[in-house]
Design a protein around this motif. Structure first.
Motif, PDB file in Angstrom:
ATOM      1  N   ALA A  26      -0.754   2.014   4.571  1.00 49.66           N
ATOM      2  CA  ALA A  26      -1.270   0.883   5.345  1.00 49.66           C
ATOM      3  C   ALA A  26      -2.276   0.089   4.520  1.00 49.66           C
ATOM      4  CB  ALA A  26      -1.917   1.384   6.635  1.00 49.66           C
ATOM      5  N   PHE A  27      -3.187   0.781   3.857  1.00 48.12           N
ATOM      6  CA  PHE A  27      -4.214   0.110   3.059  1.00 48.12           C
ATOM      7  C   PHE A  27      -3.590  -0.661   1.902  1.00 48.12           C
ATOM      8  CE2 PHE A  27      -7.939   0.560  -0.003  1.00 48.12           C
ATOM      9  CZ  PHE A  27      -8.640  -0.492   0.558  1.00 48.12           C
ATOM     10  N   GLU A  28      -2.644  -0.031   1.206  1.00 46.52           N
ATOM     11  CA  GLU A  28      -1.982  -0.727   0.099  1.00 46.52           C
ATOM     12  C   GLU A  28      -1.244  -1.958   0.610  1.00 46.52           C
ATOM     13  OE1 GLU A  28       0.911   0.147  -3.689  1.00 46.52           O
ATOM     14  OE2 GLU A  28       1.256   1.326  -1.875  1.00 46.52           O
ATOM     15  N   GLY A  29      -0.544  -1.810   1.723  1.00 51.81           N
ATOM     16  CA  GLY A  29       0.175  -2.949   2.280  1.00 51.81           C
ATOM     17  C   GLY A  29      -0.747  -4.105   2.626  1.00 51.81           C
ATOM     18  N   LEU A  30      -1.898  -3.787   3.201  1.00 52.42           N
ATOM     19  CA  LEU A  30      -2.864  -4.838   3.525  1.00 52.42           C
ATOM     20  C   LEU A  30      -3.402  -5.516   2.270  1.00 52.42           C
ATOM     21  CD1 LEU A  30      -4.913  -3.082   6.331  1.00 52.42           C
ATOM     22  CD2 LEU A  30      -3.494  -5.107   6.593  1.00 52.42           C
TER      23      LEU A  30
ATOM     24  N   TYR B 132      -7.381  -4.398 -11.357  1.00 50.58           N
ATOM     25  CA  TYR B 132      -8.426  -3.612 -12.024  1.00 50.58           C
ATOM     26  C   TYR B 132      -8.961  -2.510 -11.108  1.00 50.58           C
ATOM     27  CZ  TYR B 132     -13.288  -2.431 -12.764  1.00 50.58           C
ATOM     28  OH  TYR B 132     -14.456  -1.738 -12.842  1.00 50.58           O
ATOM     29  N   PHE B 133      -9.355  -2.887  -9.903  1.00 53.45           N
ATOM     30  CA  PHE B 133     -10.037  -1.955  -9.001  1.00 53.45           C
ATOM     31  C   PHE B 133      -9.161  -0.752  -8.642  1.00 53.45           C
ATOM     32  CE2 PHE B 133     -11.613  -0.350  -4.975  1.00 53.45           C
ATOM     33  CZ  PHE B 133     -12.977  -0.259  -5.226  1.00 53.45           C
ATOM     34  N   PHE B 134      -7.882  -1.001  -8.388  1.00 54.03           N
ATOM     35  CA  PHE B 134      -6.980   0.079  -7.989  1.00 54.03           C
ATOM     36  C   PHE B 134      -6.180   0.632  -9.162  1.00 54.03           C
ATOM     37  CE2 PHE B 134      -7.647  -2.343  -4.056  1.00 54.03           C
ATOM     38  CZ  PHE B 134      -8.196  -1.338  -3.286  1.00 54.03           C
ATOM     39  N   GLY B 135      -6.580   0.312 -10.361  1.00 49.75           N
ATOM     40  CA  GLY B 135      -5.951   0.876 -11.544  1.00 49.75           C
ATOM     41  C   GLY B 135      -4.481   0.551 -11.687  1.00 49.75           C
ATOM     42  N   GLY B 136      -4.052  -0.564 -11.130  1.00 53.46           N
ATOM     43  CA  GLY B 136      -2.648  -0.952 -11.208  1.00 53.46           C
ATOM     44  C   GLY B 136      -1.743  -0.189 -10.261  1.00 53.46           C
ATOM     45  N   ARG B 137      -2.330   0.648  -9.400  1.00 56.81           N
ATOM     46  CA  ARG B 137      -1.527   1.459  -8.487  1.00 56.81           C
ATOM     47  C   ARG B 137      -1.086   0.714  -7.236  1.00 56.81           C
ATOM     48  NH1 ARG B 137      -2.412   7.417  -8.232  1.00 56.81           N
ATOM     49  NH2 ARG B 137      -2.000   8.114 -10.333  1.00 56.81           N
ATOM     50  N   PHE B 138      -1.872  -0.260  -6.789  1.00 52.72           N
ATOM     51  CA  PHE B 138      -1.513  -1.033  -5.604  1.00 52.72           C
ATOM     52  C   PHE B 138      -0.799  -2.294  -6.080  1.00 52.72           C
ATOM     53  CE2 PHE B 138      -4.739   0.369  -2.118  1.00 52.72           C
ATOM     54  CZ  PHE B 138      -4.367   1.673  -2.300  1.00 52.72           C
ATOM     55  N   THR B 139       0.518  -2.314  -5.915  1.00 55.87           N
ATOM     56  CA  THR B 139       1.295  -3.466  -6.378  1.00 55.87           C
ATOM     57  C   THR B 139       2.237  -3.941  -5.287  1.00 55.87           C
ATOM     58  OG1 THR B 139       3.124  -2.154  -7.259  1.00 55.87           O
ATOM     59  CG2 THR B 139       1.278  -2.583  -8.752  1.00 55.87           C
ATOM     60  N   ILE B 140       2.647  -5.177  -5.396  1.00 54.80           N
ATOM     61  CA  ILE B 140       3.581  -5.752  -4.426  1.00 54.80           C
ATOM     62  C   ILE B 140       4.947  -5.064  -4.519  1.00 54.80           C
ATOM     63  CG2 ILE B 140       4.479  -7.621  -5.863  1.00 54.80           C
ATOM     64  CD1 ILE B 140       3.395  -7.991  -2.184  1.00 54.80           C
ATOM     65  N   ASP B 141       5.229  -4.419  -5.639  1.00 53.64           N
ATOM     66  CA  ASP B 141       6.493  -3.688  -5.797  1.00 53.64           C
ATOM     67  C   ASP B 141       6.618  -2.539  -4.803  1.00 53.64           C
ATOM     68  OD1 ASP B 141       7.042  -5.383  -7.916  1.00 53.64           O
ATOM     69  OD2 ASP B 141       6.315  -3.964  -9.421  1.00 53.64           O
ATOM     70  N   ASN B 142       5.480  -2.040  -4.324  1.00 52.06           N
ATOM     71  CA  ASN B 142       5.487  -0.923  -3.377  1.00 52.06           C
ATOM     72  C   ASN B 142       5.554  -1.375  -1.924  1.00 52.06           C
ATOM     73  OD1 ASN B 142       5.195   0.760  -5.570  1.00 52.06           O
ATOM     74  ND2 ASN B 142       2.991   0.994  -5.311  1.00 52.06           N
ATOM     75  N   PHE B 143       5.684  -2.662  -1.684  1.00 49.29           N
ATOM     76  CA  PHE B 143       5.612  -3.170  -0.312  1.00 49.29           C
ATOM     77  C   PHE B 143       6.622  -2.491   0.614  1.00 49.29           C
ATOM     78  CE2 PHE B 143       7.047  -6.121   2.989  1.00 49.29           C
ATOM     79  CZ  PHE B 143       5.867  -6.267   3.696  1.00 49.29           C
ATOM     80  N   TRP B 144       7.876  -2.436   0.198  1.00 51.33           N
ATOM     81  CA  TRP B 144       8.894  -1.848   1.077  1.00 51.33           C
ATOM     82  C   TRP B 144       8.752  -0.335   1.183  1.00 51.33           C
ATOM     83  CZ3 TRP B 144      10.578  -4.753   4.595  1.00 51.33           C
ATOM     84  CH2 TRP B 144      10.730  -6.116   4.367  1.00 51.33           C
ATOM     85  N   VAL B 145       8.206   0.286   0.158  1.00 49.39           N
ATOM     86  CA  VAL B 145       7.890   1.720   0.253  1.00 49.39           C
ATOM     87  C   VAL B 145       6.808   1.919   1.317  1.00 49.39           C
ATOM     88  CG1 VAL B 145       6.915   3.709  -0.980  1.00 49.39           C
ATOM     89  CG2 VAL B 145       8.541   2.194  -2.129  1.00 49.39           C
ATOM     90  N   ASP B 146       5.811   1.041   1.315  1.00 46.21           N
ATOM     91  CA  ASP B 146       4.743   1.115   2.314  1.00 46.21           C
ATOM     92  C   ASP B 146       5.294   0.950   3.726  1.00 46.21           C
ATOM     93  OD1 ASP B 146       2.934   1.330   0.212  1.00 46.21           O
ATOM     94  OD2 ASP B 146       2.511  -0.812   0.179  1.00 46.21           O
ATOM     95  N   VAL B 147       6.130  -0.052   3.916  1.00 49.85           N
ATOM     96  CA  VAL B 147       6.713  -0.302   5.236  1.00 49.85           C
ATOM     97  C   VAL B 147       7.567   0.893   5.670  1.00 49.85           C
ATOM     98  CG1 VAL B 147       8.353  -1.746   6.517  1.00 49.85           C
ATOM     99  CG2 VAL B 147       6.653  -2.810   5.028  1.00 49.85           C
TER     100      VAL B 147
END
Length: 146
Positions: A56-60, A105-120
């Motif tokens: 949820a946090f990554e998606g937001l 920078y803050f999330f070390g490249g871990r929070f990306t738009i590529d993960n959007f559908w994984v998040d959903v």
């Protein structure tokens, strides 16, 4: 929905409350709010990849700040200052990036738009799991007069 599932799965409210509290703590710790995602290494990766709050946090974050070009001024000699490859001789006002850069920078490249559908997908799966657990408990358990 997990709160409802816990209420239905256990006999008393204090136990259900304790389970909900544990889930909330787990979510907060592993979502990236308390500890940055890039610091989860080794066995802590399991918590990072299984906490519902993280998805949820990554998606937001990624939907809010992806390709956002609003300027962010780096504090002089801060880690973000060096992340932007600014030099010590540079005037601090000239060292700026974008919000999108700062999120990277803050999330070390871990929070990306590529993960959007994984998040959903993960959030939908967790929601279905909680509803199935609730329905199972309502069908299987009867705590009346016990």
């Amino acid at each position: 929905y997990f709160g409802q599932a816990f209420i239905c799965l256990v006999k008393d409210t204090p136990t259900a409350g304790a389970l909900v509290g544990a889930l909330i703590g787990y979510n907060i710790f592993f979502s990236g709010l308390i500890v940055k995602p890039q610091y989860f290494v080794g066995p802590f990766q399991l918590g990072y990849w299984t906490a519902p709050g993280r998805f949820a946090f990554e998606g937001l974050v990624v939907t809010q700040f992806h390709e956002n070009d609003t300027p962010v001024l780096a504090n002089y000699l801060s880690p973000y200052f060096f992340y932007l490859n600014c030099t010590v001789d540079e005037v601090p006002e000239d060292c700026q990036g974008t919000i999108s850069d700062y999120v990277n920078y803050f999330f070390g490249g871990r929070f990306t738009i590529d993960n959007f559908w994984v998040d959903v997908g993960a959030l939908l799966a967790y929601m279905c799991l909680a509803k199935i657990a609730t329905e199972f408990a309502l069908w299987k358990f009867n705590y009346v007069n016990t």
